[in-house]
Design an enzyme around this catalytic site. Structure first.
Site, mmCIF file in Angstrom:
data_model
loop_
_atom_site.group_PDB
_atom_site.id
_atom_site.type_symbol
_atom_site.label_atom_id
_atom_site.label_comp_id
_atom_site.label_asym_id
_atom_site.label_seq_id
_atom_site.Cartn_x
_atom_site.Cartn_y
_atom_site.Cartn_z
ATOM 1 N N CYS A 1 0.841 -1.188 0.000
ATOM 2 C CA CYS A 1 0.000 0.000 0.000
ATOM 3 C C CYS A 1 0.880 1.243 0.000
ATOM 4 O O CYS A 1 2.100 1.167 0.107
ATOM 5 C CB CYS A 1 -0.893 0.019 1.241
ATOM 6 S SG CYS A 1 -1.894 -1.470 1.443
ATOM 7 N N ARG B 1 -4.576 1.232 -1.408
ATOM 8 C CA ARG B 1 -4.492 -0.194 -1.072
ATOM 9 C C ARG B 1 -4.294 -1.088 -2.281
ATOM 10 O O ARG B 1 -4.973 -0.938 -3.302
ATOM 11 C CB ARG B 1 -5.773 -0.630 -0.345
ATOM 12 C CG ARG B 1 -5.716 -2.075 0.172
ATOM 13 C CD ARG B 1 -7.029 -2.514 0.780
ATOM 14 N NE ARG B 1 -6.927 -3.847 1.362
ATOM 15 C CZ ARG B 1 -7.962 -4.625 1.653
ATOM 16 N NH1 ARG B 1 -9.194 -4.194 1.429
ATOM 17 N NH2 ARG B 1 -7.780 -5.832 2.170
ATOM 18 N N ASN C 1 1.199 -0.226 5.819
ATOM 19 C CA ASN C 1 1.760 -0.681 4.549
ATOM 20 C C ASN C 1 2.622 -1.894 4.827
ATOM 21 O O ASN C 1 3.563 -1.826 5.623
ATOM 22 C CB ASN C 1 2.606 0.427 3.906
ATOM 23 C CG ASN C 1 3.391 -0.051 2.697
ATOM 24 O OD1 ASN C 1 2.961 -0.957 1.987
ATOM 25 N ND2 ASN C 1 4.550 0.546 2.461
ATOM 26 N N GLY C 2 2.314 -3.010 4.172
ATOM 27 C CA GLY C 2 3.154 -4.183 4.337
ATOM 28 C C GLY C 2 2.367 -5.420 4.694
ATOM 29 O O GLY C 2 1.160 -5.520 4.455
ATOM 30 N N ASP D 1 -4.479 -8.417 8.524
ATOM 31 C CA ASP D 1 -3.400 -8.224 9.490
ATOM 32 C C ASP D 1 -3.397 -6.801 10.046
ATOM 33 O O ASP D 1 -2.850 -6.547 11.128
ATOM 34 C CB ASP D 1 -2.043 -8.576 8.889
ATOM 35 C CG ASP D 1 -1.736 -7.859 7.591
ATOM 36 O OD1 ASP D 1 -2.635 -7.204 7.040
ATOM 37 O OD2 ASP D 1 -0.585 -7.950 7.112
ATOM 38 N N SER E 1 11.478 -13.468 -3.425
ATOM 39 C CA SER E 1 12.811 -13.247 -3.982
ATOM 40 C C SER E 1 13.875 -13.814 -3.050
ATOM 41 O O SER E 1 13.589 -14.193 -1.911
ATOM 42 C CB SER E 1 13.058 -11.744 -4.200
ATOM 43 O OG SER E 1 13.556 -11.151 -3.025
ATOM 44 N N GLY E 2 15.116 -13.819 -3.530
ATOM 45 C CA GLY E 2 16.233 -14.347 -2.745
ATOM 46 C C GLY E 2 17.083 -13.289 -2.091
ATOM 47 O O GLY E 2 18.192 -13.583 -1.619
#
Length: 632
Positions: A2, A51, A76-77, A101, A361-362
């Site tokens: 977001c 959002r 955000n997250g 969440d 991702s790594g």
């Protein structure tokens, strides 16, 4: 993911004006949250939210209010362990009206106040306004995956996920900070707490922020401990990492939207995908990019891993005619950003965004497990030599040798010792800093214009890095280097790049290897499980040998690299020249004669100045879009 924004002032504001202001701020971040927009305004606060729906698609709108309507949050997250925390709160008689969440974060704050952040495993930046107490509480995740910019002039406070949103509030004077520029010329990014403008700051990672009528208070809530080493064998460490990585990946597969992964062909992203493949009942959607130029193509390695793991694989060849893409990239960073791997990251995010809304991702494997051996191993060797010779002999001896020794890319590689001699004359911390920067002190003094040097008033970028190294809990030079890379380079370069490029395509990127439990585990590993006999990431390689094709285990590190030096001489030659030498900011900071010499030597192939020249080109692109006029 977001975009969040807010304005707070303790003298009552006009609600209509505040509504227009917060709406403008939120509108600048439409790419971060294209699905919904929400605002909240009272006499002292205005909160805005854009959002991107990932979890709880039908509810979870923001700004979200507490049940008594006194607290409002913009978040955000993702908090990956929110279901576990929710169960604990339900046992304490908290009621929930959504499955998001965000509501868990809000109720966790009500229950545990500022200590709530220690319970969260995730990536986040959020702010909670208490309209009754007239206080704002904000926080950023442990490693700074999600951004938080803020403005504070003692009367008005504004915050946002992106700098452009704060500019939209009309509060900043937009005066370039010479210290920020100096850091940019040295690192290619602007480190915390600086931003390109001197009245806008960044909240550091692992910090909370509390705003009251008495002022602003920042507090660090997490420290990564490199000082307590565990006595583990390779097999014991491998078993424990397997458990941690399996759980970290599993947590990051919670999603109500399509999910996939980046696959570069290296062991970090390949390991993440291998664990995804074990957990998922469907083939993992993987994405990679490559280049036609020899030596800059990981498509074969990524394809090999994709075949081995039976993924739904997508690949893309990047065209070196990158000028239009670079202009778009500069617009999404808001401030100068010189990491050239932003270009392939843009393309892989654009490609992934067509198929999925979330990608794993790594990122984090190199920093956590000692992958940067091209810096760490020489640094370790130099540190051992420093212990042999007392400083009273070492400093003058190697200062003289370093000054006299020729600097020549034409020398055979084994004779390019000037940097090592110069490093042996200084401390471990100074040598680590020397290895990071593009411009060593002598070059910096010759290249900078007198007016710019005067404006710095003695400041050097060493002030942002060396204290981190010196205060590290690491007991050896490699651990101290890792600690500094995690807090500086990773947070302010790698994670900024991934956040801005993914959000440009409304894509959420999750990083299992940056789970704080894995970072804490890696920090406590004995050095020989990370770096030994010229090899880095030894534990990750050991684990990868159990899960991946043997052909990729010892491939040289490359990641999403680009042939920047070649492009600047060929395809981007005119484009780069125009944006460097027509930039008023560049020309007000640099000695024109020295700059032209650097450009000519690079074009003639006599030297490789691609890192600095790319950075100057990106500065010119930023100036064209965001800032008119020279350095003030």
């Amino acid at each position: 993911m977001c975009g969040i924004a807010g304005i707070i002032q303790f003298v009552p504001h006009n609600r209509d004006s505040a509504m227009a202001q917060i709406t403008n701020m939120a509108d600048t971040m439409a790419h971060r949250g294209p699905d919904e927009q929400g605002v909240y305004v009272d006499d002292h606060a205005a909160l805005g939210h854009k959002r991107l729906r990932i979890i709880d698609l039908s509810t979870g709108q923001q700004p979200m209010a507490s049940q008594d309507q006194t607290l409002h949050i913009v978040f955000n997250g993702e908090v990956y362990n929110f279901q576990e925390i929710k169960k604990e709160l339900v046992r304490k008689n908290y009621r929930f009206s959504t499955t998001s969440d965000t509501e868990v974060v809000l109720n966790a704050y009500i229950e545990w106040k500022e200590a709530c952040v220690k319970k969260f495993n995730g990536m986040f930046a959020f702010a909670i306004w208490d309209s009754r107490k007239k206080t704002l509480f904000a926080a950023r995740d442990r490693v700074g995956k999600k951004p938080f910019y803020y403005f504070w002039d003692g009367k008005r406070f504004a915050f946002a996920s992106e700098l452009k949103a704060i500019l939209a509030a009309g509060l900043s004077q937009k005066k370039i900070d010479p210290k920020a520029l100096d850091c940019y010329f040295s690192f290619g990014y602007i480190p915390v707490p600086y931003s390109i403008y001197d009245d806008i700051s960044k909240l550091p990672s692992a910090h909370t922020l509390t705003l009251t009528s008495d002022g602003l208070n920042l507090k660090k809530y997490w420290h990564l401990d490199f000082g307590s080493t565990r006595d583990l064998t390779m097999d014991q460490a491998s078993d424990r990492l397997t458990e941690l990585l399996y759980d970290a990946v599993k947590l990051r597969l919670i999603s109500d939207v399509p999910l996939g992964a980046f696959l570069s062909g290296g062991i970090d992203s390949s390991l993440v995908v291998s664990f995804m493949a074990k957990i998922s009942s469907q083939p993992v959607a993987t994405h990679t990019i490559g280049f036609d130029e020899t030596g800059f193509n990981e498509l074969p390695a990524a394809g090999m891993v994709a075949d081995f793991l039976k993924t739904d694989h997508h690949q893309f060849i990047v065209n070196p005619d990158a000028s239009q893409t670079l202009e778009k990239i500069a617009a999404f960073f808001d401030e100068p950003f010189a990491d050239s791997s932003a270009l392939p990251t843009w393309h892989v995010c654009r490609m992934a965004g067509k198929n999925v809304t979330v990608a794993l991702s790594g990122d984090g494997g190199d920093e956590g497990f000692g992958g940067y051996t091209f810096r760490y191993l020489p640094h370790q060797m130099e540190s051992r030599l420093r212990l042999v010779l007392p400083a009273v002999l070492r400093t003058p001896l190697f200062s003289l040798i370093g000054a006299l020794y020729p600097a020549g890319p034409g020398l055979p590689r084994f004779l390019r010792l000037k940097t090592i001699f110069e490093n042996l004359a200084v401390s471990d911390a100074q040598a680590f800093y020397n290895d990071l920067i593009w411009l060593r002190q002598k070059i910096r003094q010759n290249l900078y214009a007198k007016g710019f040097m005067d404006a710095l008033k003695g400041f050097t970028p060493a002030e942002t890095v060396m204290p981190v190294y010196q205060k590290s809990s690491g007991t050896d030079p490699v651990s101290r280097s890792q600690h500094t890379d995690i807090q500086c380079y990773m947070t302010d370069d790698v994670l900024v790049k991934v956040d801005r490029m993914s959000m440009a395509h409304s894509l959420e990127v999750r990083n299992p290897l940056l789970d704080y439990r894995i970072l804490e585990f890696a920090a406590a590993l004995p050095l020989h499980l990370k770096v030994k006999n010229g090899s880095g990431k030894r534990l990750l390689r050991h684990l990868a040998a159990k899960h991946l094709p043997p052909q990729i285990i010892d491939l040289p590190k490359q990641g999403f690299a680009i042939p920047a030096a070649h492009w600047l001489r060929k395809d981007l030659n005119t484009f780069a020249h125009d944006h460097i030498f027509n930039s008023e900011v560049v020309l007000s900071c640099m000695n024109p004669a020295q700059l032209h010499t650097l450009w000519s030597r690079h074009q003639q192939g006599r030297a490789d100045h691609s890192v600095l020249l790319w950075g100057l080109m990106m500065l010119g692109l930023w100036e064209k879009q965001f800032h008119k006029g020279p350095l003030q």
